[in-house]
Design an enzyme around this catalytic site. Structure first.
Site, mmCIF file in Angstrom:
data_model
loop_
_atom_site.group_PDB
_atom_site.id
_atom_site.type_symbol
_atom_site.label_atom_id
_atom_site.label_comp_id
_atom_site.label_asym_id
_atom_site.label_seq_id
_atom_site.Cartn_x
_atom_site.Cartn_y
_atom_site.Cartn_z
ATOM 1 C CG HIS A 14 -1.836 1.179 1.298
ATOM 2 N ND1 HIS A 14 -3.176 1.026 1.590
ATOM 3 C CD2 HIS A 14 -1.644 2.505 1.110
ATOM 4 C CE1 HIS A 14 -3.763 2.215 1.567
ATOM 5 N NE2 HIS A 14 -2.848 3.129 1.285
ATOM 6 C CG HIS A 16 -0.734 7.144 -0.956
ATOM 7 N ND1 HIS A 16 -1.949 7.311 -1.574
ATOM 8 C CD2 HIS A 16 -0.984 6.465 0.185
ATOM 9 C CE1 HIS A 16 -2.905 6.766 -0.824
ATOM 10 N NE2 HIS A 16 -2.347 6.242 0.254
ATOM 11 C CG ASN A 42 -5.056 8.618 -3.166
ATOM 12 O OD1 ASN A 42 -3.996 8.130 -3.545
ATOM 13 N ND2 ASN A 42 -5.182 9.186 -1.974
ATOM 14 C CE LYS A 100 -7.930 2.256 -0.621
ATOM 15 N NZ LYS A 100 -6.694 2.512 0.098
ATOM 16 C CG HIS A 137 -9.839 4.458 3.556
ATOM 17 N ND1 HIS A 137 -8.639 5.092 3.668
ATOM 18 C CD2 HIS A 137 -10.594 4.894 4.607
ATOM 19 C CE1 HIS A 137 -8.646 5.896 4.722
ATOM 20 N NE2 HIS A 137 -9.832 5.792 5.313
ATOM 21 C CG HIS A 175 -4.897 2.157 5.936
ATOM 22 N ND1 HIS A 175 -6.250 2.079 6.187
ATOM 23 C CD2 HIS A 175 -4.765 2.874 4.805
ATOM 24 C CE1 HIS A 175 -6.885 2.755 5.247
ATOM 25 N NE2 HIS A 175 -6.018 3.230 4.398
ATOM 26 C CG LEU A 219 -7.623 10.432 7.870
ATOM 27 C CD1 LEU A 219 -8.414 11.184 6.818
ATOM 28 C CD2 LEU A 219 -8.457 10.272 9.155
ATOM 29 C CG ASP A 247 -1.673 4.847 3.968
ATOM 30 O OD1 ASP A 247 -1.705 5.254 2.799
ATOM 31 O OD2 ASP A 247 -2.490 5.202 4.835
ATOM 32 C CB ALA A 263 -4.782 12.453 6.475
#
Ligand code: DOR
Ligand code: ZN
Length: 344
Positions: A14, A16, A42, A100, A137, A175, A219, A247, A263
């Site tokens: 996971h 980003h 995202n 996702k 999520h 997460h 988050l 994350d 976040a």
């Protein structure tokens, strides 16, 4: 005596990476230690179609510095208008490894997420049919639900009903931050749970006691200490349900240290050293390989990596406090304790 041990090269289930200058800045931080990562979709606009994912994958590979090896495992962002046939084709080609699900409004760039779960039923059924995992999520967005309860309520209100309505759907609860999440994932077949580096280290006091610490805000938000302990127990247990998903979520400092701060904790740089400390403190260094390098590939039905990394204990290792993104600095997660495990 030098202490050292060797494990298969880890993966991050996971991550980003963002895009543009930020992508170029943070990608080497992950690729230095990790062979593969599940790349979150995202972006603005989100990665929705197979075509979007192919283009994003190309941009990631173009940003990879010479001499580094890294395989991005792409995901699609589930919207209420996602086309089941496009998802199935992207999975079949090998391009896309998961879809996702963001409940609309749950977190950063989740506005295009799902409000009405009936609208995505057809896509979920197709995914169950082709064996494509759904990454979730797991937080409700109902303003009446306290932010510290949103994960536990999500399990009962959304996750369990969706799984019961779509038999055979393989789900990763992403997460996880609560003992409730641990217990639910552990009790289910066809489920995995990712655990971040930072949720193994901080509880909610770290965010709020002695002044607000924006770099610890993410988050789902960190919960009470008893929940952190449940996460450490799950991560270090060797149980194949649980694997690393950092994350790692870079935001420039100006947007973290802000009246309405973003976040995300940026942990790509020092994750393996932090994890080694956490696992050593739990007298469980021998399960680090399962958590970081074996359980994830097993869930995703991919072979584990053949290459290895070696962790060696010595004088404290230093990592940069910040990584420059081109748009401004991004603060690296501070675990609050010295790191002695060096990765080579
Ligand atoms: O802390 C987080 N940051 N949680 C998320 O779910 C999203 C992420 C981000 O994209 O910044
Ligand atoms: Zn995330």
């Amino acid at each position: 005596m030098t202490q050292s041990f060797t494990i298969r090269r880890p993966d991050d289930w996971h991550l980003h990476l963002r895009d543009g200058a930020m992508l170029r800045a943070v990608l080497p931080e992950t690729a230095r230690h990790f062979a593969r990562a599940i790349i979150m979709p995202n972006l603005v606009p989100p990665v929705v179609t197979g075509k979007d994912a192919a283009a994003y994958r190309d941009r990631i590979l173009a940003a990879l510095p010479d001499g580094m090896s890294f395989e991005p495992l792409m995901t699609l962002y589930l919207t209420e208008t996602t086309d089941a046939a496009d998802v199935a084709a992207a999975a079949k080609s090998g391009l896309v490894k998961a879809v996702k699900l963001y409940p609309a409004g749950a977190t950063t760039n989740s506005a295009s997420g799902v409000r009405d779960f009936d609208k995505v039923r057809g896509v979920l059924e197709k995914m169950a049919e082709v064996g494509l995992p759904l990454c979730v999520h797991g937080e409700v967005t109902d303003p009446a639900v306290d932010i510290f309860d949103r994960e536990a309520v999500f399990i009962d209100r959304v996750l369990d009903p969706v799984r019961k309505a779509t038999r055979g759907l393989r789900v990763v609860m992403e997460h996880i931050t609560t003992a409730n999440g641990v217990d639910y994932v552990k009790s289910q077949d066809d489920m995995g749970g990712t655990i971040t580096t930072h949720h193994l280290v901080i509880n909610r006091n770290h965010i709020l006691v002695g002044g607000i610490k924006p770099h610890y805000y993410c988050l789902p938000v960190a919960k009470r200490e008893e929940h952190r302990l449940a996460l450490v127990k799950a991560a270090t247990s060797g149980d194949p349900h649980f694997f690393l998903g950092t994350d790692s979520a870079p935001h420039i400092d100006a947007l973290k240290e802000h009246a309405c701060g973003c976040a995300g904790c940026f942990t790509a740089t020092n994750t393996m050293s932090v994890l080694a400390e956490v696992f050593e403190a739990a007298a469980a260094l021998e399960t680090l390989e399962a958590f970081a390098s074996l359980n994830g590939p097993a869930f995703y039905r991919l072979p584990p990596n053949e290459e290895t990394i070696t962790l060696t204990k010595g004088d404290p290792v230093t990592y940069p406090d910040r990584v420059d993104s081109g748009d401004g600095p991004v603060t690296v997660f501070d675990p609050g304790f010295p790191l002695h495990w060096r990765v080579s």
